[in-house]
Design an enzyme around this catalytic site. Structure first.
Site, mmCIF file in Angstrom:
data_model
loop_
_atom_site.group_PDB
_atom_site.id
_atom_site.type_symbol
_atom_site.label_atom_id
_atom_site.label_comp_id
_atom_site.label_asym_id
_atom_site.label_seq_id
_atom_site.Cartn_x
_atom_site.Cartn_y
_atom_site.Cartn_z
ATOM 1 N N GLU A 150 0.798 -1.232 0.000
ATOM 2 C CA GLU A 150 0.000 0.000 0.000
ATOM 3 C C GLU A 150 0.836 1.290 0.000
ATOM 4 O O GLU A 150 0.630 2.174 0.827
ATOM 5 C CB GLU A 150 -0.979 -0.015 1.184
ATOM 6 C CG GLU A 150 -1.929 -1.196 1.123
ATOM 7 C CD GLU A 150 -2.806 -1.375 2.363
ATOM 8 O OE1 GLU A 150 -2.815 -0.497 3.234
ATOM 9 O OE2 GLU A 150 -3.484 -2.413 2.457
ATOM 10 N N GLU A 255 -6.191 -10.639 -1.211
ATOM 11 C CA GLU A 255 -6.992 -10.406 0.007
ATOM 12 C C GLU A 255 -8.472 -10.398 -0.358
ATOM 13 O O GLU A 255 -9.241 -9.551 0.102
ATOM 14 C CB GLU A 255 -6.585 -9.083 0.676
ATOM 15 C CG GLU A 255 -5.102 -9.006 0.998
ATOM 16 C CD GLU A 255 -4.696 -7.754 1.777
ATOM 17 O OE1 GLU A 255 -5.579 -7.038 2.295
ATOM 18 O OE2 GLU A 255 -3.486 -7.491 1.864
HETATM 19 O O1 G3I Z 1 -4.309 -7.902 18.959
HETATM 20 C C1 G3I Z 1 -5.128 -6.841 19.485
HETATM 21 C C2 G3I Z 1 -5.772 -7.275 20.759
HETATM 22 O O2 G3I Z 1 -4.782 -7.488 21.723
HETATM 23 C C3 G3I Z 1 -6.749 -6.171 21.199
HETATM 24 O O3 G3I Z 1 -7.448 -6.599 22.317
HETATM 25 C C4 G3I Z 1 -7.756 -5.873 20.108
HETATM 26 C C5 G3I Z 1 -8.693 -4.732 20.453
HETATM 27 O O4 G3I Z 1 -9.205 -4.071 19.329
HETATM 28 O O5 G3I Z 1 -7.040 -5.479 18.962
HETATM 29 C C6 G3I Z 1 -6.196 -6.511 18.458
HETATM 30 O O6 G3I Z 1 -5.539 -6.052 17.330
HETATM 31 C C7 G3I Z 1 -6.331 -5.945 16.168
HETATM 32 C C8 G3I Z 1 -5.712 -6.833 15.090
HETATM 33 O O7 G3I Z 1 -6.383 -6.646 13.886
HETATM 34 C C9 G3I Z 1 -5.777 -8.321 15.459
HETATM 35 O O8 G3I Z 1 -7.097 -8.730 15.562
HETATM 36 C C10 G3I Z 1 -6.324 -4.493 15.736
HETATM 37 O O9 G3I Z 1 -7.039 -3.701 16.658
HETATM 38 C C11 G3I Z 1 -6.953 -4.365 14.373
HETATM 39 O O10 G3I Z 1 -6.776 -3.036 13.892
HETATM 40 C C12 G3I Z 1 -6.275 -5.325 13.412
HETATM 41 O O11 G3I Z 1 -6.927 -5.207 12.173
HETATM 42 C C13 G3I Z 1 -6.234 -5.760 11.066
HETATM 43 C C14 G3I Z 1 -5.929 -4.659 10.069
HETATM 44 O O12 G3I Z 1 -5.325 -5.212 8.921
HETATM 45 C C15 G3I Z 1 -5.009 -3.634 10.730
HETATM 46 O O13 G3I Z 1 -4.263 -2.929 9.923
HETATM 47 C C16 G3I Z 1 -7.122 -6.817 10.438
HETATM 48 O O14 G3I Z 1 -7.238 -7.931 11.339
HETATM 49 C C17 G3I Z 1 -6.507 -7.297 9.124
HETATM 50 O O15 G3I Z 1 -7.435 -8.106 8.451
HETATM 51 C C18 G3I Z 1 -6.188 -6.095 8.239
HETATM 52 O O16 G3I Z 1 -5.555 -6.582 7.061
HETATM 53 C C19 G3I Z 1 -5.248 -5.593 6.062
HETATM 54 C C20 G3I Z 1 -4.039 -6.088 5.315
HETATM 55 O O17 G3I Z 1 -2.992 -6.372 6.222
HETATM 56 C C21 G3I Z 1 -3.594 -5.069 4.277
HETATM 57 N N1 G3I Z 1 -4.680 -4.732 3.373
HETATM 58 C C22 G3I Z 1 -5.920 -4.321 4.013
HETATM 59 C C23 G3I Z 1 -6.371 -5.386 5.019
HETATM 60 C C24 G3I Z 1 -7.682 -5.042 5.602
HETATM 61 O O18 G3I Z 1 -7.568 -3.891 6.373
#
Ligand code: G3I
Length: 364
Positions: A150, A255
């Site tokens: 990205e 994705e």
């Molecule tokens: O691990 C913490 C946990 O400890 C905490 O309690 C919880 C509370 O919100 O958050 C957890 O972390 C989250 C993490 O996912 C694991 O579940 C983050 O808040 C959350 O922001 C994170 O989101 C991920 C996102 O990328 C963040 O950038 C999504 O799972 C993941 O599917 C998404 O993937 C991205 C690709 O890497 C790049 N392209 C876009 C795609 C979708 O956004």
């Protein structure tokens, strides 16, 4: 423990069950391209028995949804945490599934020490150490890396980020230069969303040409594929397959998910920073998906996979962003707590009508 998945038979209704007809995405597509999924921590650790049975049966490629991102694998300046990344590599070896490393350089999910870093030399040091250490450790252990994720704005220009601002516009090429050296046995990809759209695609093509002109290896491009089922840009996807493959690289859809919920901005930008407020109106299918929407959703996957099959010689992998609907990031983005239905398996890991359609298309 013996796990039985009684659901994976053509047709789905019990009257049609036929054990000689057990279906599998990876089997159906084995002569064409890899079929992947993204795994969360519980799935990598095989703590979820239904996912543990389903993933090796259905998928030939896996991508860690989060655990290889820099915030998690490189939490301190001199501190790396390889525990979960080692586990996904072991998972891949155990089931003979290819692992795609995601991702080395991304402006998001950065370690806390990197946020607001002002000093360009320190950013450069992080960038170099991170790629050398992480790509070096997993060389030949992961099949491929999303080296840079990205880096572009919607108009195709370079995204304003800590990397572009502190390292300059060559940082993408530099990332590939370092990755090539650290990981000579690993395929190297550029990954982004909306790069099927003309302006952003032109930006991606320019980036890739720049890497190639510098004599540096880039093996493929990943089009993320976070689309809405009602609005799949098929013509632009086709143009993208043709234009990217003309650069001599593999095209992947990395994705894939087809959301069915309203988007507050009527947009397909998968920018994780976009957020909107919950309302019941924005969560219309909390109690289940109406048949009419399910039918459109199935048609969306059918149209897409027809296109993918048309260009099977140019496509390396199709990866779904998650195993089942309940685990999709789209339940919490851009609005928290909604009920979305973007994948081929439902919340109980049952294959949806779109699953059967996708498997059947491969046999035609
Ligand atoms: O691990 C913490 C946990 O400890 C905490 O309690 C919880 C509370 O919100 O958050 C957890 O972390 C989250 C993490 O996912 C694991 O579940 C983050 O808040 C959350 O922001 C994170 O989101 C991920 C996102 O990328 C963040 O950038 C999504 O799972 C993941 O599917 C998404 O993937 C991205 C690709 O890497 C790049 N392209 C876009 C795609 C979708 O956004």
């Amino acid at each position: 423990m013996i796990l039985i998945i009684p659901v994976l038979y053509e047709g789905c209704s019990s009257s049609k069950k036929n054990t000689s007809n057990t279906s599998s995405l990876k089997e159906a597509y084995k002569n064409y391209f890899l079929i992947g999924t993204a795994l969360n921590i519980a799935q990598i650790e095989e703590k979820d028995p239904r996912a543990a049975a389903l993933v090796p049966q259905q998928f030939s490629a896996i991508t860690p949804e989060n655990i290889m991102k820099s915030a998690l694998i490189h939490p301190g300046w001199d501190r790396y945490d390889f525990d979960m990344a080692d586990k996904i590599v072991a998972y891949g070896n155990k089931y003979n599934i290819r692992v795609n490393g995601h991702t080395l350089i991304w402006h998001s999910q950065l370690p806390a020490f990197m946020r607001n870093m002002k000093d360009a030399d320190s950013v450069k040091q992080f960038f170099t150490n991170h790629i050398n250490t992480v790509a070096g450790r997993y060389d030949g252990k992961v099949f491929s890396w999303d080296v840079v994720n990205e880096a572009l704005e919607e108009d195709g220009s370079l995204r304003k980020s800590v990397f572009s601002e502190k390292l300059g516009s060559d940082f993408v090429t530099e990332a590939f230069r370092l990755a090539q050296k650290a990981a000579p046995h690993t395929e190297l990809y550029y990954n982004d969303y909306n790069i099927e759209q003309p302006k952003k695609r032109a930006g991606a093509i320019a980036l890739i040409k720049k890497i190639q002109a510098a004599g540096i290896r880039i093996d493929g491009v990943g089009i993320q594929g976070h689309w809405r089922a009602s609005n799949i840009p098929l013509k632009e996807i086709e143009n993208s397959i043709l234009e990217f493959s003309a650069l001599g690289i593999k095209v992947m859809f990395t994705e894939l998910d087809l959301g069915v919920l309203p988007n507050p901005w009527d947009s397909d930008a998968a920018d994780v920073n976009l957020k909107a407020v919950y309302s019941e109106k924005m969560n219309p299918y909390a109690k289940g998906l109406p048949d009419s929407v399910q039918t459109k959703f199935t048609k969306g996957y059918e149209d897409l996979f027809k296109l993918f099959l048309k260009y099977k010689d140019k496509i390396g992998r199709i990866t779904f962003w998650g195993v089942n609907d309940g685990q999709s990031w789209l339940n919490d983005w851009p609005i928290r707590g909604r009920t979305n239905y973007p994948l081929l398996f439902d919340r109980e890991f049952n294959p949806k009508p779109a699953y059967y359609k996708v498997v059947a298309l491969a046999g035609k």
